[in-house]
Design an enzyme around this catalytic site. Structure first.
Site: not given
Length: 512
Positions: A113, A203, A205, A209, A355, A358, A383, A440
């Site tokens: 990403h 997830w 946190k 970010i 995706h 996952e 994934h 990732d």
């Protein structure tokens, strides 16, 4: 009665027959076992590759080191792939196998990403020290940043902007402050099982970010530098081509001017071109335009149309479309079926890179994303963690040669699997299912490039069966399953082969 006497001959003959039969059975059992082992070896990823003499020698050196590390791990019960990456990282960096993998030409990174590719130290030590950088703490306690001169307007969620340069001047311990910034930019923690007790927490946190760093990385001068430095970090890790999932959020200037998505794509193109001129053997980048899977259908409809427009305008840079974000809490692909069918209905070929799978929740609508990714002809599957639970999808995807992008560390850190020896990709590797290894968002996980994920795949997911053949196949797969044109793939494969031969020669010459 003696066996050698007249009446003992039948007993002797019977005994002799038993001995002969046991000998035949043992021979036949050994042969059958050998053939079964060989069949399994041929089935696994890279199993059909025939190594050259020098590669065989290099493989012997590599496998001797791998066996030694495995033996030691069995003795100490400290095996990095069985441990959380945050606790295993130091052990991995001491590994001789890891240091060999760092030197290995890994080809391409196909699942990364845009703003998770460069070590967060750079954001702290470089970007936050630039002039006119402001920060604030939102009412929810999350950091925000913004460049502006004069001070930018204060958004509703912010109390007030504080000029970082002046704030640091008042601090007694700037190092500790910078360390606290770094803790806000990564998921790294000493005790991950306690800090992140469940997927919701980790997830939350993880997403915070990207919210926090957005004001830094979407500042135009930083945007350019970030792309260049991110490519540099992967290049130093022997990766020469990247396909980035990019949401193309607005990029802004110091005076508040906001650039279009077309400007962003052109900038990616310019920076990649400049990087290629300075770094021999670097192939380039392509973008997979993405939107978040919690948006409503009308928003995704516009995003699909925008992807079509961008691909038409930038055919050599924009590769296709994907939906990103947490699968378990987002909408399933079927929810967006009308939007996702638009290109096909208009006779427009827009490749998808969904995706899918996952998740640990088998049989749910989210889990069935794998079915819809197959039906919608996804070029690759991001994934594909749940693929082994869907035998029909597994078979049909294999027939269509749809590879999965395996991101071991991401899957572990985001709490899909704790011990990477238990990763579903172990079954897929053992059966030779097409796959690539990627990383990732390595920067958020405290990793760099692809080497850490290759180590986890080679040592943990592949187990003792994975050797140089597996590594070679995975690297070649990254070129084969890229969206490069056939002529570009041939050129990329030639560059990779030259680097691979040098790597093998160095490894073969390594002292035993």
């Amino acid at each position: 009665m003696l066996v050698g006497g007249p009446s003992g001959r039948p007993a002797f003959r019977s005994l002799l027959l038993v001995v002969v039969m046991s000998s035949c059975s043992a021979t036949s059992l050994a042969e059958e076992r050998k053939q079964l082992v060989m069949r399994e070896k041929m089935m696994q990823i890279g199993g059909r590759l025939v190594l050259k003499k020098e590669e065989e020698l290099a493989n012997e050196k590599l496998m001797a080191l791998k066996k030694a590390e495995m033996k030691q791990a069995m003795k100490t019960q400290q095996f990095p792939p069985s441990m959380h990456f945050f606790q295993a990282k130091n052990l991995i960096e001491k590994s001789e196998v890891f240091n060999i993998l760092k030197k290995m030409p890994k080809g391409a990174a196909l699942h990364v990403h845009d703003f998770g590719i460069l070590s967060m130290d750079w954001l702290v030590s470089n970007v936050t020290y630039r002039p006119h950088c402001h920060f604030c703490l939102t009412r929810n306690g999350v950091l925000m940043f913004k460049f502006g001169h004069p001070t930018p307007p204060t958004p509703p969620e912010c109390l007030e902007w504080i000029l970082l340069e002046k704030y640091r001047q008042k601090l007694q311990n700037v190092t500790e402050f910078d360390s606290s910034l770094l803790r806000n930019f990564t998921l790294m923690t000493k005790d991950p099982e306690v800090t992140y007790a469940n997927q919701d927490i980790v997830w939350s946190k993880f997403e915070a970010i990207f919210f926090t760093i957005s004001g830094l990385v979407h500042y135009a001068p930083v945007f350019r530098d970030y792309i260049f430095q991110g490519l540099e970090e992967f290049y130093q890790d022997n990766v020469f081509y990247l396909e980035l999932r990019a949401m193309l959020f607005p990029v802004y200037e110091l005076n508040g001017t906001v650039h279009s998505q077309e400007w962003a794509v052109r900038t990616y193109t310019e920076v990649a071109c400049m990087f290629r001129k300075k770094h021999p053997g670097f192939i380039g980048i392509k973008l997979i335009y993405s939107d978040r899977r919690f948006q409503n259908v009308s928003v995704i409809t516009k995003s699909v149309q925008r992807a079509m427009m961008l691909q038409t305008k930038f055919p050599r840079m924009v590769a296709g479309f994907d939906l990103v974000g947490r699968e378990d809490t987002g909408h399933c692909l079927y929810y967006y079926k009308e939007a996702l069918m638009i290109p096909a209905l208009q006779g427009f070929k827009l490749p998808y890179f969904f995706h899918a799978g996952e998740t640990d929740w088998q049989g749910t609508s989210i889990d069935r994303n794998l079915l819809d990714a197959l039906i919608l002809n996804s070029t690759r599957v991001g994934h594909g963690f749940a693929l082994t639970k869907h035998p029909a999808v597994w078979i049909d995807s294999w027939k269509k040669d749809i590879p999965i992008e395996v991101c071991p560390i991401s899957n572990q850190v985001l709490k899909l699997v704790s011990d990477l020896r238990d990763h579903p990709a172990a079954v897929l590797m053992a059966t030779g299912y097409p796959m690539v290894i990627s990383s990732d968002d390595p920067a958020v996980f405290g990793a760099k490039g692809l080497s850490y994920d290759f180590y986890e795949a080679f040592m943990g997911i592949g187990g003792m069966a994975a050797d140089l053949r597996a590594l070679k196949q995975l690297a070649m797969n990254s070129i084969k399953y890229s969206v490069l044109l056939d002529i570009e793939k041939k050129a990329a494969m030639k560059i990779w082969e030259e680097k691979w031969n040098d790597f093998v020669a160095d490894l073969a010459r390594r002292p035993s």
